[in-house]
Design a protein around this motif. Structure first.
Motif, PDB file in Angstrom:
ATOM      1  N   THR A   1      16.322 -31.834  11.364  1.00 52.48           N
ATOM      2  CA  THR A   1      17.617 -31.166  11.294  1.00 52.48           C
ATOM      3  C   THR A   1      18.752 -32.190  11.305  1.00 52.48           C
ATOM      4  O   THR A   1      18.790 -33.064  12.173  1.00 52.48           O
ATOM      5  N   ASP A   2      19.667 -32.054  10.358  1.00 54.60           N
ATOM      6  CA  ASP A   2      20.872 -32.871  10.316  1.00 54.60           C
ATOM      7  C   ASP A   2      21.914 -32.239  11.244  1.00 54.60           C
ATOM      8  O   ASP A   2      22.224 -31.051  11.106  1.00 54.60           O
TER       9      ASP A   2
ATOM     10  N   SER B   1      14.359 -21.845   6.299  1.00 54.33           N
ATOM     11  CA  SER B   1      14.414 -23.307   6.424  1.00 54.33           C
ATOM     12  C   SER B   1      13.900 -24.048   5.193  1.00 54.33           C
ATOM     13  O   SER B   1      14.181 -25.241   5.026  1.00 54.33           O
TER      14      SER B   1
ATOM     15  N   SER C   1       7.447 -31.929   8.458  1.00 53.76           N
ATOM     16  CA  SER C   1       8.759 -31.461   8.892  1.00 53.76           C
ATOM     17  C   SER C   1       9.869 -32.175   8.140  1.00 53.76           C
ATOM     18  O   SER C   1       9.687 -33.289   7.638  1.00 53.76           O
TER      19      SER C   1
ATOM     20  N   SER D   1      14.580 -28.748  13.990  1.00 54.34           N
ATOM     21  CA  SER D   1      13.439 -29.623  13.720  1.00 54.34           C
ATOM     22  C   SER D   1      13.762 -31.013  14.262  1.00 54.34           C
ATOM     23  O   SER D   1      14.571 -31.743  13.693  1.00 54.34           O
TER      24      SER D   1
ATOM     25  N   GLY E   1      16.554 -26.940   9.195  1.00 56.23           N
ATOM     26  CA  GLY E   1      15.652 -28.085   9.290  1.00 56.23           C
ATOM     27  C   GLY E   1      14.240 -27.545   9.426  1.00 56.23           C
ATOM     28  O   GLY E   1      13.918 -26.857  10.395  1.00 56.23           O
TER      29      GLY E   1
END
Length: 277
Positions: free
Chosen positions: A149-150, A106, A146, A169, A136
């Motif tokens: 996440t896309d 990640s 953090s 994430s 992510g």
């Protein structure tokens, strides 16, 4: 029962509307308590060996411990490598009897994360082992932040890596000691609209219990990793056992007294992930 793969427990969870707990282990005492709790609740359990566990005990030894417990258990048990950072680490885990590996790329650029994770998933599947990846970055309480996440990247990651589970994430943080936060449900919905891969929440100790249950029953999140809250329960039980008799020095006798409190705390965690009865 016997040792099972991550897919063996997450695919039924995805279809039936519940989640499975990935319980972070540090030693024999918590491993056996986690299995005892899973047996008492009649649910599968994922025993996880993370980086700090592996610093203390070599992977081949952990593999023997996990597989021994699985062979004796009355419920399905997954032996899972948590946060493997290299191809070799994942290979050694597979050779040591683990039934699931998680490669954490990640921190890498997306293309590198996909390429590395895909290679490890291919190796794992060839050995009959499951693979979890992460897209992510999930940060740490008091440490790295953090990077959420896309959803489009998550869909690409799932499609191109062929992972059996995908850690995301979405407001979760490792090592969080309270449950005052919460997960970003709109982001979760956006991700699950684009993929059918079972989703994983790392840092599950920081997620409010009501939200854990709701998402376990009503989303594609099929695995919540729980470490900190059970480490806190073990630490409290150990402290009580040590302080009860300052003259006592036999650690086996002291550690025995952590078992029942840890089983009770673990059972409460496991109940929150069950499906609707």
């Amino acid at each position: 029962m016997s040792l099972v793969t991550l897919s063996d427990v997450l695919q039924p969870a995805l279809k039936q509307g519940h989640a499975v707990a990935g319980l972070v282990t540090l030693g024999w005492e918590d491993m056996r308590a986690y299995v005892a709790a899973a047996e008492a609740e009649n649910v599968p359990v994922i025993l996880q060996a993370g980086p700090s566990c592996r610093e203390h005990t070599p992977l081949p030894v952990l593999g023997k411990m996990f597989t021994h417990l699985a062979e004796q258990a009355s419920v399905p048990v997954v032996a899972h490598l948590d946060h493997g950072y290299t191809h070799d680490e994942c290979r050694i885990a597979i050779e040591s009897g683990f039934s699931s590996v998680m490669f954490d790329g990640s921190r890498m650029p997306l293309s590198e994360n996909i390429a590395e994770t895909a290679a490890i998933a291919k190796m794992a599947h060839a050995a009959g082992v499951s693979c979890e990846g992460e897209i992510g970055f999930v940060g740490y309480s008091g440490g790295e932040n953090s990077a959420g996440t896309d959803p489009e990247e998550a869909a690409q990651f799932a499609r191109e890596t062929n992972v059996d589970a995908m850690a995301i994430s979405v407001g979760n943080v490792h090592l969080q000691q309270d449950k005052e936060g919460g997960l970003d449900e709109p982001r979760i919905r956006a991700i699950e609209a684009l993929t059918n891969v079972p989703l994983v929440i790392h840092g599950g100790s920081g997620v409010p219990v009501a939200q854990r249950t709701a998402l376990a029953q009503g989303s594609k999140i099929c695995k919540f990793n729980i470490g900190t809250e059970l480490r806190m329960a073990f630490g409290a039980a150990l402290r009580d056992a040590v302080n009860a008799d300052p003259e006592r020095f036999d650690r086996v006798q002291i550690l025995k007294e952590t078992h029942e409190p840890l089983v009770a705390a673990t059972r409460a965690v496991l109940r929150s992930f069950k499906g609707k009865s």
